[in-house]
Structures are given as structure tokens and as C-alpha cells.
Design a protein around this motif. Sequence first.
Motif, mmCIF file in Angstrom:
data_model
loop_
_atom_site.group_PDB
_atom_site.id
_atom_site.type_symbol
_atom_site.label_atom_id
_atom_site.label_comp_id
_atom_site.label_asym_id
_atom_site.label_seq_id
_atom_site.Cartn_x
_atom_site.Cartn_y
_atom_site.Cartn_z
ATOM 1 N N TYR A 135 19.838 48.882 -82.455
ATOM 2 C CA TYR A 135 18.929 49.294 -83.517
ATOM 3 C C TYR A 135 19.500 50.477 -84.279
ATOM 4 C CZ TYR A 135 17.341 52.577 -79.881
ATOM 5 O OH TYR A 135 17.277 53.529 -78.895
ATOM 6 N N GLU A 136 19.001 50.614 -85.497
ATOM 7 C CA GLU A 136 19.466 51.638 -86.421
ATOM 8 C C GLU A 136 18.253 52.310 -87.046
ATOM 9 O OE1 GLU A 136 22.268 51.864 -90.487
ATOM 10 O OE2 GLU A 136 21.848 49.948 -89.497
ATOM 11 N N VAL A 137 18.367 53.592 -87.320
ATOM 12 C CA VAL A 137 17.289 54.355 -87.940
ATOM 13 C C VAL A 137 17.733 54.796 -89.334
ATOM 14 C CG1 VAL A 137 15.819 56.395 -87.789
ATOM 15 C CG2 VAL A 137 16.446 55.145 -85.708
ATOM 16 N N ILE A 138 16.950 54.422 -90.339
ATOM 17 C CA ILE A 138 17.223 54.810 -91.722
ATOM 18 C C ILE A 138 16.225 55.902 -92.112
ATOM 19 C CG2 ILE A 138 17.475 54.009 -94.095
ATOM 20 C CD1 ILE A 138 19.360 52.635 -92.106
ATOM 21 N N PRO A 139 16.687 57.113 -92.425
ATOM 22 C CA PRO A 139 15.753 58.198 -92.733
ATOM 23 C C PRO A 139 14.989 57.949 -94.026
ATOM 24 C CG PRO A 139 17.999 58.878 -93.208
ATOM 25 C CD PRO A 139 18.096 57.542 -92.530
ATOM 26 N N GLY A 140 13.819 58.565 -94.108
ATOM 27 C CA GLY A 140 12.987 58.420 -95.302
ATOM 28 C C GLY A 140 12.424 59.754 -95.751
ATOM 29 N N ILE A 141 11.841 59.769 -96.921
ATOM 30 C CA ILE A 141 11.172 60.967 -97.445
ATOM 31 C C ILE A 141 9.851 61.153 -96.705
ATOM 32 C CG2 ILE A 141 10.031 61.949 -99.470
ATOM 33 C CD1 ILE A 141 12.165 60.592 -101.167
ATOM 34 N N THR A 142 9.656 62.338 -96.151
ATOM 35 C CA THR A 142 8.451 62.595 -95.376
ATOM 36 C C THR A 142 7.300 63.064 -96.272
ATOM 37 O OG1 THR A 142 8.926 64.934 -94.992
ATOM 38 C CG2 THR A 142 9.919 63.335 -93.459
ATOM 39 N N SER A 143 6.085 63.013 -95.707
ATOM 40 C CA SER A 143 4.943 63.554 -96.432
ATOM 41 C C SER A 143 5.082 65.062 -96.613
ATOM 42 C CB SER A 143 3.647 63.225 -95.694
ATOM 43 O OG SER A 143 3.664 63.745 -94.377
ATOM 44 N N VAL A 144 5.845 65.717 -95.736
ATOM 45 C CA VAL A 144 6.091 67.154 -95.893
ATOM 46 C C VAL A 144 6.844 67.416 -97.194
ATOM 47 C CG1 VAL A 144 7.162 69.191 -94.868
ATOM 48 C CG2 VAL A 144 6.133 67.448 -93.389
ATOM 49 N N GLN A 145 7.888 66.639 -97.428
ATOM 50 C CA GLN A 145 8.651 66.783 -98.671
ATOM 51 C C GLN A 145 7.802 66.404 -99.881
ATOM 52 O OE1 GLN A 145 11.546 64.199 -96.604
ATOM 53 N NE2 GLN A 145 13.079 65.286 -97.799
ATOM 54 N N ALA A 146 7.042 65.321 -99.749
ATOM 55 C CA ALA A 146 6.208 64.876 -100.869
ATOM 56 C C ALA A 146 5.164 65.923 -101.224
ATOM 57 C CB ALA A 146 5.541 63.541 -100.522
ATOM 58 N N LEU A 147 4.582 66.570 -100.202
ATOM 59 C CA LEU A 147 3.587 67.616 -100.442
ATOM 60 C C LEU A 147 4.207 68.785 -101.207
ATOM 61 C CD1 LEU A 147 0.649 68.708 -99.659
ATOM 62 C CD2 LEU A 147 1.869 69.973 -97.883
ATOM 63 N N ALA A 148 5.369 69.249 -100.737
ATOM 64 C CA ALA A 148 6.017 70.384 -101.392
ATOM 65 C C ALA A 148 6.400 70.048 -102.829
ATOM 66 C CB ALA A 148 7.256 70.801 -100.594
ATOM 67 N N ALA A 149 6.893 68.824 -103.049
ATOM 68 C CA ALA A 149 7.295 68.432 -104.398
ATOM 69 C C ALA A 149 6.089 68.347 -105.326
ATOM 70 C CB ALA A 149 8.023 67.097 -104.349
ATOM 71 N N SER A 150 4.993 67.767 -104.838
ATOM 72 C CA SER A 150 3.808 67.619 -105.691
ATOM 73 C C SER A 150 3.215 68.965 -106.072
ATOM 74 C CB SER A 150 2.760 66.751 -104.981
ATOM 75 O OG SER A 150 3.195 65.410 -104.876
ATOM 76 N N HIS A 151 3.258 69.921 -105.135
ATOM 77 C CA HIS A 151 2.719 71.255 -105.427
ATOM 78 C C HIS A 151 3.755 72.179 -106.068
ATOM 79 C CE1 HIS A 151 -1.387 71.300 -103.928
ATOM 80 N NE2 HIS A 151 -1.014 70.641 -102.843
ATOM 81 N N ARG A 152 5.008 71.708 -106.133
ATOM 82 C CA ARG A 152 6.085 72.508 -106.713
ATOM 83 C C ARG A 152 6.241 73.844 -105.985
ATOM 84 N NH1 ARG A 152 5.218 71.988 -113.187
ATOM 85 N NH2 ARG A 152 3.523 73.430 -112.672
#
Length: 277
Positions: A135-152
Amino acid sequence: MVGIGAGDPDQLTIQAVKALGRAEVFFVLDKGPAKDDLVRLRREILDRHLGAGDHRVVEARDPRRDRNPADAAAYAAAVEDWHDRRAELYERMILDELSEDGCGAFLVWGDPSLYDSTLRIVERVAARGRVAFDYEVIPGITSVQALAASHRVVLNRIGGPVEITTGRRLAEGFPAGVDDVVVMLDADTTFRSLDDPDLDIYWGAYLGTPDEMLMHGRVADVGSSIARTRADARRRKGWIMDIYLLRRRPPGPGAGPGPGPADHRPSAAPADADILE
């Protein structure tokens, strides 16, 4: 295991899109009618990036678990039992639906490394020894990153640490030694129990989806509005995924949240809530 971001099909990395193209079967857990949106969003991601390709989506009902354990020991036992039953389900899906030399994929919200059980359960399936696979793990954008980006906002102060924790742990008190804490899995809006007038909150729900909602301000000022908005949204949709950053204000005048995007208030929101959509 492919991290698919917080809900926006455009959040997939090129590596993730290539991984989807290699898979012939996609395993999806059905969490019941109230969370049909989560299955639909996964299908939208596949349609966006694969079109009508030669692949199948296999759905199975996610085992239920105790959501209100009496204490920490009961919580750990409930999660352990849930993982065991999930491992049995994953094993059966792989054996029944995947050819001997085939490639299957689990689509994981955010990133498989952060507060998600898929990787642990797949490791448990491998350890059982009934089916052999790599098996292989492909990283993704987390909700932590999405939260910071949305709030700038930047998550850390210059040279400072950030702690990521859960609502259950926050109920024990604000973590010592840090001023910036990201809180996930908080069904009880635990921030309202913190007696600290110098805490700001950056809250977000349904990040990356058309229903995204954002609020920020001093906890003492907007905490009740966030709690009402969260309850209304959960009642309306039947489910909610939210996350927030707590930030202790530095001493001195003028400290507090920086400017956010232009204010846009959905009609269902309380009139006094600083909500951005």
C-alpha cells in the motif's frame, strides 16, 4: 490511501490525481442517510478527475460505534472495537472486490496522517495475514491548512509552536506552553468553557465545499454565535465537520484578529455573527 483535501475537488494534488488514475476500485464507507453528502462529494471528485473511466465505486456501511463513552477508558475501548470491525470490513471488501493483481483506493478526507483511522486499519488488515498486499499513502491538504487559508492567517507566531488537539483534550484545559492551538473533533464547542478574555477564535465548517462557513473574533464576543450557527447547520444538514484555531492575544494595545475577507452573511445565520461564506 489518497488524501483528497477538505472537500474542494480542486484541492487534490497532481500526485493524487495520478494515483486515482491507477485505481480500478474505490472503496467508500457509507455513514448513513444523514451523511450522504460525504459519499456524493467523493463521487464528484472522481467524476471531476476521472470522468466516465473504467473504474468502480464499492460502498459498504460503516460499523457503528459508541459516540458517548463514559470515560477515557471506555472511549479507548470503543475505538478499538470499532477499528476491529472496520478491519474485518476492509478485508472482506479487498478480498471480494479486488482482483489478485488489482489496485484499489480509499479516498481519505484531508490527509491520512491527521486524525484519520484508515492507515491504522489497513495496517491491521495486513497484520491479520488473510490477504497480502502492498500500500501507498498519498498526502492531501488538511482541514488545518484549509482553515488557515480561508481566514488568511499564519498558524504559528514567529519562532513559536502550534499544538493540534481535540475537543476532548481541550476540555481538560488550554494546553500549557503554547499560545496557538488548533482544535479538531469538538462536538461540544468546548471553547465556550475556557475562562480567558484574551483568546481569539478562527472557526470554520464544511471547509472547501459550497456550504463553507467562517467566523472569527474574541471567544467572549463570538463564542455563542458560533455555537448557535454550528447547531443550526448540523440540524439543517444532519452532519457537520468543523475545526478552529484558538489564539491567545499578545500583551499590548491593538492585538487581535487581522482583517478577513469581505463580510457575507448567509440568511440562515444569526444577525450578530461575523460569518464569511
